[in-house]
Enzyme design. Structure first.
Site, short mmCIF file in Angstrom:
data_model
loop_
_atom_site.label_atom_id
_atom_site.label_comp_id
_atom_site.label_asym_id
_atom_site.label_seq_id
_atom_site.Cartn_x
_atom_site.Cartn_y
_atom_site.Cartn_z
N ASP A 1 3.45 3.66 14.46
CA ASP A 1 3.56 3.60 12.99
C ASP A 1 4.98 3.86 12.53
O ASP A 1 5.21 4.36 11.44
CB ASP A 1 2.60 4.62 12.36
N LYS B 1 9.04 -1.09 12.48
CA LYS B 1 8.18 -2.19 12.97
C LYS B 1 8.86 -2.99 14.06
O LYS B 1 8.20 -3.52 14.94
CB LYS B 1 7.75 -3.08 11.80
N ASP C 1 -0.22 0.25 13.58
CA ASP C 1 -0.39 0.07 12.13
C ASP C 1 0.53 -1.05 11.65
O ASP C 1 1.52 -1.40 12.30
CB ASP C 1 -0.02 1.38 11.39
N ASN C 2 0.18 -1.64 10.51
CA ASN C 2 1.07 -2.58 9.79
C ASN C 2 1.36 -3.88 10.52
O ASN C 2 2.46 -4.44 10.36
CB ASN C 2 2.40 -1.91 9.46
N GLU D 1 -2.31 0.42 2.81
CA GLU D 1 -2.77 1.67 2.20
C GLU D 1 -2.68 1.63 0.68
O GLU D 1 -1.69 1.22 0.10
CB GLU D 1 -1.95 2.87 2.74
O1 LIG Z 1 11.10 5.07 7.27
C1 LIG Z 1 11.77 5.02 8.25
C2 LIG Z 1 11.29 4.29 9.49
S1 LIG Z 1 9.91 5.06 10.11
C3 LIG Z 1 8.67 4.63 8.92
C4 LIG Z 1 8.05 3.34 9.40
N1 LIG Z 1 6.92 2.91 8.55
C5 LIG Z 1 7.15 2.00 7.64
O2 LIG Z 1 8.28 1.57 7.43
C6 LIG Z 1 5.98 1.52 6.82
C7 LIG Z 1 6.23 0.72 5.72
C8 LIG Z 1 5.17 0.26 4.91
C9 LIG Z 1 5.44 -0.58 3.74
C10 LIG Z 1 6.57 -0.35 2.94
C11 LIG Z 1 6.80 -1.14 1.84
C12 LIG Z 1 5.93 -2.18 1.51
F1 LIG Z 1 6.16 -2.95 0.42
C13 LIG Z 1 4.82 -2.42 2.30
C14 LIG Z 1 4.58 -1.62 3.40
C15 LIG Z 1 3.85 0.62 5.21
C16 LIG Z 1 3.61 1.42 6.32
O3 LIG Z 1 2.33 1.80 6.65
C17 LIG Z 1 4.66 1.87 7.14
O4 LIG Z 1 4.35 2.63 8.23
C18 LIG Z 1 13.10 5.66 8.26
C19 LIG Z 1 13.78 5.81 9.45
C20 LIG Z 1 15.02 6.39 9.44
C21 LIG Z 1 15.55 6.83 8.26
O5 LIG Z 1 16.79 7.44 8.22
C22 LIG Z 1 14.84 6.69 7.06
O6 LIG Z 1 15.42 7.18 5.93
C23 LIG Z 1 13.60 6.12 7.06
MG LIG Z 2 2.19 2.51 8.61
#
Ligand SMILES: O=C(CSCCNC(=O)c1cc(-c2ccc(F)cc2)cc(O)c1O)c1ccc(O)c(O)c1
Ligand SMILES: [Mg+2]
Length: 214
Positions: free
Chosen positions: A141, A144, A169-170, A199
């Site tokens: 998760d 991606k 997920d996703n 979600e």
């Molecule tokens: O966030 C991260 C990467 S890990 C999270 C991955 N998960 C997702 O990106 C994720 C995204 C969506 C989603 C988002 C926008 C939409 F319009 C539609 C769906 C849904 C999910 O269920 C997810 O799990 C990170 C890393 C390093 C950093 O420095 C930082 O600031 C942030």
């Molecule tokens: Mg997710």
């Protein structure tokens, strides 16, 4: 100073959930994210599919890639048998700070080890540093575009055994096309798609369950 979304999610847990009651933590986050502000938790609809896979696998060792605020971490750990262990990897230190407090509120510190860092760096250290042999269940998760390279890395590091289950997920939204193509075409995986929704929305998304055949 302005709070962050993870901080507001923690606040919702501390206000609405009962200490030591993981399911009330899950419910508090879902209610907040459905009614106040969207957040990228696996959520209640896909969460039920996650619950059924966790219960079916009944894992002794779980790896979660991507902790965020700890919603799925708590959801999975609440279903684990005694002595089972869940290791969760989070790259973002701000997310890790919040997740540790959510996990503590649920009273699940003894089952969960949160490790900060990049999955690509940490996976090769799993055996030596965390005393892990293989994982019975992996929940993907995180970024991606890391699902496929990290799956190959887990294979190379001998972290998967015949029957290990990967749950991703996703796979539709945001989408993981290279990962899906790989697990669905590789003779070493038996894959199954669980259609659901992103979600807290009506947008299509789903979970892909892939059994490693060894
Ligand atoms: O966030 C991260 C990467 S890990 C999270 C991955 N998960 C997702 O990106 C994720 C995204 C969506 C989603 C988002 C926008 C939409 F319009 C539609 C769906 C849904 C999910 O269920 C997810 O799990 C990170 C890393 C390093 C950093 O420095 C930082 O600031 C942030
Ligand atoms: Mg997710």
């Amino acid at each position: 100073t302005q709070s962050t979304r993870p901080q507001r999610i923690l606040g919702a847990v501390q206000q609405n959930a009962t200490r030591g009651d993981p399911r009330s933590v899950v419910r508090a986050i879902d209610q907040y994210c459905r009614n106040q502000e969207w957040a990228m938790n696996v959520g209640d609809e896909k969460g039920c599919i996650l619950d059924s896979v966790v219960s079916e696998v009944n894992p002794a060792t779980v790896l979660e890639l991507g902790t965020y605020c700890g919603y799925s971490t708590v959801r999975i750990a609440s279903l684990l048998p005694p002595h089972a262990k869940l290791i969760t990897l989070e790259f973002n230190p701000e997310f890790a700070v919040i997740a540790r407090q959510v996990i503590a509120w649920a009273g699940l510190e003894d089952k969960i080890q949160l490790v900060e860092g990049a999955s690509g760096d940490l996976i090769p250290k799993m055996k030596e540093q965390f005393g892990v042999e293989t994982f019975d269940l992996v929940f993907l998760d995180h970024w991606k575009d890391r699902y496929l390279p990290d799956t190959k890395l887990m294979e190379e590091c001998g972290l998967l055994r015949k029957g290990s289950v990967l749950l991703a997920d996703n796979v539709i939204c945001p989408g993981t096309p290279e990962y899906l193509e790989f697990v669905r075409s590789s003779p070493r995986y038996e894959s199954q798609y669980f259609k659901s929704h992103l979600e807290y929305t009506k947008v299509e998304d789903g979970l892909e369950k892939s059994v490693f055949l060894g």
